[in-house]
Design a protein around this motif. Sequence first.
Motif, short mmCIF file in Angstrom:
data_model
loop_
_atom_site.label_atom_id
_atom_site.label_comp_id
_atom_site.label_asym_id
_atom_site.label_seq_id
_atom_site.Cartn_x
_atom_site.Cartn_y
_atom_site.Cartn_z
N VAL A 1 0.83 -1.21 0.00
CA VAL A 1 0.00 0.00 0.00
C VAL A 1 0.86 1.25 0.00
O VAL A 1 0.59 2.22 -0.74
N ARG A 2 1.89 1.28 0.82
CA ARG A 2 2.69 2.50 0.91
C ARG A 2 3.46 2.75 -0.39
O ARG A 2 3.61 3.90 -0.81
N ASP B 1 -3.83 9.63 -0.54
CA ASP B 1 -4.31 9.88 0.83
C ASP B 1 -5.22 8.76 1.31
O ASP B 1 -5.15 8.33 2.46
N ARG B 2 -6.09 8.30 0.42
CA ARG B 2 -6.99 7.21 0.83
C ARG B 2 -6.22 5.92 1.10
O ARG B 2 -6.56 5.17 2.01
N LEU B 3 -5.21 5.67 0.30
CA LEU B 3 -4.41 4.46 0.52
C LEU B 3 -3.68 4.50 1.86
O LEU B 3 -3.59 3.49 2.57
N LEU B 4 -3.17 5.69 2.19
CA LEU B 4 -2.44 5.81 3.45
C LEU B 4 -3.38 5.72 4.64
O LEU B 4 -3.00 5.21 5.71
N GLY B 5 -4.58 6.22 4.51
CA GLY B 5 -5.58 6.09 5.56
C GLY B 5 -5.14 6.68 6.88
O GLY B 5 -5.40 6.13 7.94
N GLY B 6 -4.45 7.82 6.85
CA GLY B 6 -4.02 8.48 8.08
C GLY B 6 -2.77 7.89 8.70
O GLY B 6 -2.38 8.23 9.81
N GLU B 7 -2.05 7.01 7.98
CA GLU B 7 -0.83 6.40 8.52
C GLU B 7 0.39 7.29 8.38
O GLU B 7 1.46 6.96 8.84
#
Length: 710
Positions: free
Chosen positions: A660-661, A691-697
């Motif tokens: 994902v990253r 941004d959606r892939l990171l999901g706040g990470e």
Amino acid sequence: MTDQAVDTSGPAEAAGTEEPPGAAPPRFFGRERELKALRADIERAGLDTLAGRKAPRARVLLIAGRPGSGRSALAEALAGALCGTDVRRAPESGTGALPWAVPGTGSGDYPDGILRVGLTRPGGERVATEQTAQEILGLLELAVPPGAGQDELSGMVRAALAARRVVLVLDDAVDAEQVDPLLPDDPDCLVVATATGPLTGVPDVRPCALGGLEAGACVRLLARAIGQVRITVDPRTAEALAEACGGQPAALVLVGGWLAAHPMATVADVARRLRELPDSDEQQPAGARPLARALRLVHDSLPQAAARILRLLALAPAGLADAHTASALAGCSISAAESTLEDFVRLGLLRTDGAAHPQYGVPGCLAPLLRALMEDRDRPAEIQLARARMLERTVRRLQSCRAVTEPEDSGARRRLAGLPRSLRFPNAEEAGVWLRLRQPALLASARLAVADGELDTLARRLVAALVRALAAHRGTEDAAPELYGLHSLVLDVAVRRDLPRERAAALLNLADLDARTGRTRDALTRYRAALDAGRAARDLYATGRAMESVGGAYAELGDFHRAADWYGRALAQRLTQGERADEARLYGRLGAVHTYAGRYGEALRNWRAAAAGHRRLGDLAAQARAVSEAARVQEYAGRPQESLQTCREAVELARRADDVRLQAALQLRLADTLDRLGDPAAAGLHRGAADRLLGGEGAAYEIRSPSAEN
């Protein structure tokens, strides 16, 4: 090393406070006159002050005296008084052979505490300034660059002490060259050095020469060991005994220990025994004879087996032994060795630290005397056999120490189960504690084994086992300074025995550490030497690794033409061996250096070859990174549309790899490319997808292909 476990040289206890006979004496009492003179020297104006200049460096006090005079104990007592602390609280300081630090209480003149290091090894060899500096930095919990030289490490010590107010105790200095590089540039620090004679070359040093203790203090010391009653019945003989011991605390401690172990003997008995000892020490200076005679008195009264153990302790690395060391040296059981070592402590022959894995230190003043006794009483073949047994035991303990960190079902754990229970550790935590406590002795054992030159096979096994144990418990990064020294030892043996394969391995390991610490040119020299050794050994792995590393060093130096040449040589060898993973990595390295050099056509071909290699290996994430690097090259080459298409291919590969990253990072790269193509709306869509892939990470990591790293 410290001269003697204690300097019990002071006044008797106040009435009603006497401890029972045979109680362990305090580390220090008495020497009030010397303490007063030393404190006065601190307050006295220096030469720079008298000349109207600010003192450029710390003041240096010198306590000079022969071994066994209590010079080390006096230095520690002075430091403790100045820092408002008790040196008996020093961790692991009971043996006197280890560097230690004691924090100050904030109430003394030097609130940052005491740092103590020894400048002479038990065998009499001087400690290199680099090692002393490493020990000081370790006490300050500062990272030490592996392989750093004397000037760099000395500078680090001075910089570290510039922000502190400490007392630095430099014990048992051989000459001024050992002391001068370590002197803090801060006049708020104090250096207390101990030595046998003057330190000519250290400016404005304040010497304090120690003689024997006065008779009253000597008698009180004996009373402390054997009780006042045995002194009272014959006080004049006690004074004569003190005179026969030359007023030396170390000799008095041994005599007191002998009397405590023989409660039916009188002071007159021990005085008579000392007089009856044959004069076999005419070669020694007159001042050294009392201690030698006291040691012979104790040694000759021991059972034969115990006396042999005592003599063989002269072989203990760094003057430090545990029950396993003594057991291996003497060829006896561990329980018998442990009991004997405790008896030696009560006799004043050894010191112990009282840790979970107790170590026993041979006092520095006794080490050369024990060695002389060993060489006189034991045959060379027996000594060599004892040394070999000790090294073999150490190797097995280190193997056990590493194996306990392996998974339960591993081969190492199965082999560990076959070892005797006494050699095994209950868990990895206990093994780690043992390794930390024994590390100075283990490193010294490796140095001595390599220097000996007669047990090189055991020495190589010992170094290899120690490297693996340190890496398993501390990690290669944390243990890098120690590993650098160990690899240097391997290189010494390999050169001496003409072992090209081992020489190549040691040179590669040393070069890697040089490269990691920024000494790229030194690393390059060693990589080239490793290549020659690998070719001499016909070791394809070593030669391929060396060629690749030479290319990496040239890339780090910015010489991309030579880097590409060496990467190409390494790739050609890998292609003949069919090593696909190495091929893919080397294609990536070639792509990277061609990119840096602006040769975009070559770079693109190599990145595509790298991607194809990773595809054949089934590594989708690595393939995605290689494809993304190809997209970067296309963009640099002025082909943005092709770069956009290639980057989309990389995104799809990252998605299939479920990374994902990486996928988010590639989406951001797509967005940047679209911005440059004048399509901000599409760029915004890709940033939103990231941004959606990171999901706040957090932010996506930078795309960096492993094959692009140098």
